[in-house]
Design an enzyme around this catalytic site. Structure first.
Site, PDB file in Angstrom:
ATOM      1  CG  ASP A  11      40.845  41.205  39.021  1.00 34.43           C
ATOM      2  OD1 ASP A  11      39.822  41.147  38.310  1.00 34.43           O
ATOM      3  OD2 ASP A  11      41.048  42.106  39.856  1.00 34.43           O
ATOM      4  CD  GLU A  42      42.591  45.047  42.148  1.00 30.56           C
ATOM      5  OE1 GLU A  42      42.709  46.077  42.802  1.00 30.56           O
ATOM      6  OE2 GLU A  42      41.775  44.154  42.430  1.00 30.56           O
ATOM      7  CG  ASN A  43      43.893  41.088  42.613  1.00 31.60           C
ATOM      8  OD1 ASN A  43      42.934  41.025  41.862  1.00 31.60           O
ATOM      9  ND2 ASN A  43      43.834  41.701  43.784  1.00 31.60           N
ATOM     10  CG  ASN A  70      40.220  47.181  45.252  1.00 38.96           C
ATOM     11  OD1 ASN A  70      40.130  46.639  44.151  1.00 38.96           O
ATOM     12  ND2 ASN A  70      40.156  46.501  46.370  1.00 38.96           N
ATOM     13  CG  HIS A  71      44.188  45.394  46.138  1.00 40.02           C
ATOM     14  ND1 HIS A  71      44.020  45.785  47.440  1.00 40.02           N
ATOM     15  CD2 HIS A  71      43.342  44.343  45.951  1.00 40.02           C
ATOM     16  CE1 HIS A  71      43.121  45.009  48.019  1.00 40.02           C
ATOM     17  NE2 HIS A  71      42.686  44.137  47.146  1.00 40.02           N
ATOM     18  CG  HIS A 161      38.612  47.147  39.841  1.00 38.48           C
ATOM     19  ND1 HIS A 161      39.176  46.032  39.289  1.00 38.48           N
ATOM     20  CD2 HIS A 161      38.815  47.047  41.185  1.00 38.48           C
ATOM     21  CE1 HIS A 161      39.714  45.285  40.238  1.00 38.48           C
ATOM     22  NE2 HIS A 161      39.501  45.879  41.403  1.00 38.48           N
ATOM     23  CG  HIS A 186      36.704  44.182  42.598  1.00 39.82           C
ATOM     24  ND1 HIS A 186      37.830  44.255  43.383  1.00 39.82           N
ATOM     25  CD2 HIS A 186      35.662  44.188  43.462  1.00 39.82           C
ATOM     26  CE1 HIS A 186      37.476  44.319  44.659  1.00 39.82           C
ATOM     27  NE2 HIS A 186      36.172  44.266  44.734  1.00 39.82           N
ATOM     28  CG  HIS A 188      38.995  37.939  41.664  1.00 35.18           C
ATOM     29  ND1 HIS A 188      40.125  37.577  42.369  1.00 35.18           N
ATOM     30  CD2 HIS A 188      39.105  39.266  41.473  1.00 35.18           C
ATOM     31  CE1 HIS A 188      40.875  38.643  42.600  1.00 35.18           C
ATOM     32  NE2 HIS A 188      40.268  39.685  42.059  1.00 35.18           N
TER      33      HIS A 188
HETATM   34 FE   LIG Z   1      39.832  44.648  43.111  1.00 33.43          FE
END
Ligand SMILES: [Fe+2]
Length: 272
Positions: A11, A42-43, A70-71, A161, A186, A188
């Site tokens: 990420d 995604e971040n 998820n984002h 993820h 995910h 991190h």
């Molecule tokens: Fe995530």
């Protein structure tokens, strides 16, 4: 002797993460000379799904392919067309429900070709401890790998993820011998469990975040500590932080005949 070399990042968190990639990727590219650079986006935009402008920024820094999580759909109004473009470098998990009723943008499996090298990238998301209800990732990847056997490519990689370490190990075993690399994103936090299975599949639970080192998954502490102290999110204002040093996390991978022959953790701390 390798057939293909990859630099893979987990990420990339917000502005700080983008700055770190711009700062460190050129020298990493010089050191490792990768055929492809892959990163999870995604971040990317203030901690949520990317906007094209920020993807272009990372492409200028040397990233070729983006995975999601998820984002991924957080900025769908801005990013859907980009994700739907033929040969878009931006993937999203393959196991969201797509139906004739609701069609999500983007795709979760794609073949990338460069300099005669063929890399199949697969993106999956877990349904455990995450809010999205998704199609079973174990069954989904079975379907994908039936259609895409490893022999057809120079390499296959899977960004899974997820939250759970147990699920990550089960996924690695499930795809063992069928992919070149299965790695997690995910949480991190980079895990110290890089390994190459007897089948030749490289595996690692989480390859880690690129973003602010002294943070709560890229966000400032004053947004998160009140949640843990008070027990509610009522006092929280969760924002990204670009204060202090950064951390760059990823892996370098060498692949020969579809098998991982070298898996090396990368973790660079920026002291400022
Ligand atoms: Fe995530």
């Amino acid at each position: 002797m390798y057939d293909m070399k990859l630099l893979v990042f987990g990420d990339i968190y917000g502005r700080k993460g983008r700055q770190l990639i711009a700062q460190y990727l050129p020298e990493l590219r010089t050191k490792y000379d990768p055929d492809f650079v892959i990163a999870n986006s995604e971040n990317l935009t203030n901690g949520k799904g990317p906007i094209p402008e920020h993807l272009h920024e990372l492409q200028r820094s040397g990233v070729d392919i983006f995975t999601g999580g998820n984002h991924s759909f957080a900025n769908m109004d801005f990013c859907a067309d980009y994700m739907n473009t033929p040969n878009s470098p931006q993937l999203r998990p393959a196991n969201f429900y797509d139906s004739k009723h609701y069609q999500l943008p983007g795709r979760g499996v794609w073949l990338f070709e460069k300099n005669g090298k063929k890399l199949l990238v697969i993106n999956l998301i877990s349904g455990n401890f995450l809010k999205d209800d998704v199609y079973n990732p174990f069954l989904k990847i079975d379907e994908i790998l039936t259609e895409h056997p490893l022999e057809k490519y120079d390499g296959i990689i899977v960004d899974f993820h997820r939250e759970s370490t147990a699920e990550s190990y089960c996924m690695a075993e499930w795809v063992s011998g069928r992919v070149s690399l299965q790695y997690g994103t995910h949480t991190h936090v980079q895990t110290n469990d890089d390994r190459i299975l007897a089948s030749g599949t490289g595996a690692m639970t989480d390859i880690g975040m690129t973003g602010a080192l002294n943070s709560s998954i890229g966000q400032e502490f004053k947004g998160w500590i009140p949640t843990f102290v008070s027990g509610t999110g009522h006092f929280s204002g969760k924002k990204e932080t670009d204060m202090g040093p950064g951390v760059v996390c990823g892996v370098f991978v060498e692949i020969q005949k579809g098998k991982c022959i070298h898996l090396e953790k990368i973790r660079i701390i920026e002291w400022v």
